[in-house]
Design a protein around this motif. Sequence first.
Motif, PDB file in Angstrom:
ATOM      1  N   TYR A 254       3.952   9.411  -3.653  1.00 41.20           N
ATOM      2  CA  TYR A 254       3.536   8.672  -2.356  1.00 41.20           C
ATOM      3  C   TYR A 254       4.823   8.519  -1.537  1.00 41.20           C
TER       4      TYR A 254
ATOM      5  N   TYR B 143      -3.112   0.605  -3.945  1.00 44.48           N
ATOM      6  CA  TYR B 143      -2.797  -0.735  -3.556  1.00 44.48           C
ATOM      7  C   TYR B 143      -2.151  -1.487  -4.647  1.00 44.48           C
TER       8      TYR B 143
ATOM      9  N   LYS C 132       0.872   5.375   0.664  1.00 45.66           N
ATOM     10  CA  LYS C 132       0.070   6.499   1.336  1.00 45.66           C
ATOM     11  C   LYS C 132       0.680   7.789   1.074  1.00 45.66           C
TER      12      LYS C 132
ATOM     13  N   ASP D  92      -5.451   6.100  -0.851  1.00 42.39           N
ATOM     14  CA  ASP D  92      -4.227   5.109  -0.639  1.00 42.39           C
ATOM     15  C   ASP D  92      -4.283   4.429  -1.990  1.00 42.39           C
TER      16      ASP D  92
ATOM     17  N   ILE E  11       0.927  -1.161   0.187  1.00 45.97           N
ATOM     18  CA  ILE E  11       0.029  -0.077   0.022  1.00 45.97           C
ATOM     19  C   ILE E  11       0.730   1.138  -0.030  1.00 45.97           C
TER      20      ILE E  11
END
Length: 719
Positions: free
Chosen positions: A153, A96, A39, A94, A37
């Motif tokens: 990210y 994935y 973020k 988020d 993931i």
Amino acid sequence: MEGRARYVVHIQVDGGVLWVGNDAYPLRNISHVGARILKIDKGFAWRTFAWRTLINLGFGGALAALAGAVWAAVPGILEALLLGQLIGLLRRGDVYGLVLKTSGMQHDVVWSTDGHEIHELVFQIAKAIGRPDVTQVSLVVRNAVVGDRVRSYGSANIGGAEHAWASGAGRAEHGRSGRAGRRPAPSTRPSAERRRADARTRPPAPEDEEARLPPDPPESVPGVDAGWAERRSLVAELVEQTSPGREVPLHVQIVRGGGRGSQLRPFPLHPRDGARVTVTLHAPGLVVRDELQQELHVPPGRESDVLRFRLKAPTPGLHHVTVRAFRGGTFLGEVTCQMSVEFDSVTRDGPRRHAPLPSMAFDPGEVTLQVLKDEVAGTFSFQLIGETFHAPEIFHFRAGDPRRATDQIYAELRRAAKDAATGGADEDARRLRGRLRNHGVQLWTSAVPQAVQRQFWDEAGRVTAFTVLGEHDIVPWELLYPLNEGHEDRGFLAEWLPVVRRVFGQDRVRSIGVPGAAFVVPPGSPADASEEVASLRATLGKNVVDAGVLTERAAVTALIEAGPAGLLHFACHNAFTGSGSVVTMADGPFDPIDLASATQLRTLRPHRPLVFFNACRSAGEIDWFGESLGWAPQFLNAGAGAFVGTLWPVRSRSALQFAETFYDQLIAHGQPLGQASLAARKTIRDLYGGDPTWLAYAVYGSPAATAHITASRDTGSVT
């Protein structure tokens, strides 16, 4: 989520191949499937906005002072743009990703804004890996995000975000301007019929050295880095004191987190269904009023229900109760409670016993044979645990144990050692192979209950690794030769499957750090021990730090009690006394009792080293070496990540080639422990006139454990 392009991606598993757009990934080559993931780093975004605002205000003030009030509105317009960029970034959700590992390389296959889509992919692909030739799955990712690189990210860039998709199905780019790039090209993937036809007509791959090595097996149903892969602990609670005949409960639960129980391996849960874990109970000397195996449902985000076993002790004494957890055929962890039973005792609650389950991932195709001994009844319990959880089979050995069959094998090995010392002919090698085969068949017949034999053949087509958990001194499991009417003759169990062992209390270790290597070569070791050390140094390479050669017991003991990080390799002779195996060091004998302090303090647990005990023999001499595996439980209970030893002293030249191949496969080629040992067996199987050294090695650990050159620092949970 505004400004982010989304596309529909079709994913299919067919004919043993995973198709993502135009990219194909053979299932048998996938050693790891998981998720990660990404973020937004909101703190970095706020800091960037703050210093840009300060610059803007300073610049705007200077501009207004120099150019007049007409320019005073410019800083306000710029500040509004910066604020809009900040709000847009903070509103992004988020992302994935589906991650595959093939041949040591990691691939970020597809990214989605919907974590449940990726979770479902991991779950379905993991199931397909267990049965690659029969599974057909079609999946759709409806919220795919594609592009060139994952950039903003983590260390966030407040101007925009780009998402990576390492697939050829298409591409969309998102830069600072937020403009969408090219749409995915239409899929040109051939039809299923065309792919199957191509597979039938495709010429075989070149017969090079690497092609002859076994393919990467399914390592696990991983996802240890996924957001939904929670750490779990196994908890058991039993009274610590009671009186004979009184019924007491044992409560078992799998809880969230790693601090309140025996920590399990993190495992991906199905987003809706969770996971089902089988719990077994071993309580010798006690009467159990319930089934010895029960199933627990582990829901995502919550703790499991509580299992209840009712126990009764008919006689006084100190009783031990062991609870083990399995998922599929994979052992997850165990916890042991003890209960004191005395006449007229008051029942007193005991403490909650905890055992970490660092991962609840299971290894598709792994089968575990659990062998337990009831000292009171003089019986053995055999239980085969795989996709089907079979009931235990209680077995009484004729004459108490299968020693007769193992003694016959021992006599054959002694004759083979003498033949090898005098340069036996090829005919002798063929005769030895035939004799050992027949002894292995007899061992299979006499030591394994018929019901378990049938269960094994029912599972055989799906088995990729065979683990033995429990009583190891009764049978040399590597010498079993499964053979029954109506089933294919595939050879010794250890030549067509990775065979590994586990001792009671051994942690499940998935990652073994090999940053350095120390070699134990006492005086009087085999003449070619120095050559073995030199060869292994070359095989390990310069990236593995050389910790030198140890010749004294004091130095070896100090190293073990300090907790070495890496490899500890013994190249030595063994002597045999009434108490078992002993290695004669320069300053005195070194035997398993010298590991007692390390075992009690678990000094090897922080770094999980690999211990390789390569015990060699003089030409023409051989002693039964089963007792020498007293080294294995001592090293493993001290916290070693894996242990490799021999069932009998082995031929020096064969031992060197086994070790070279094993390390090359494990470290250089990234093969898991089970496959590395299988490749090493096959390499030396037909060398040196039928020398049976290839059957001598016993491997302890997880068959899916992999090695890496960096240190594996553990702080209480198993990696």
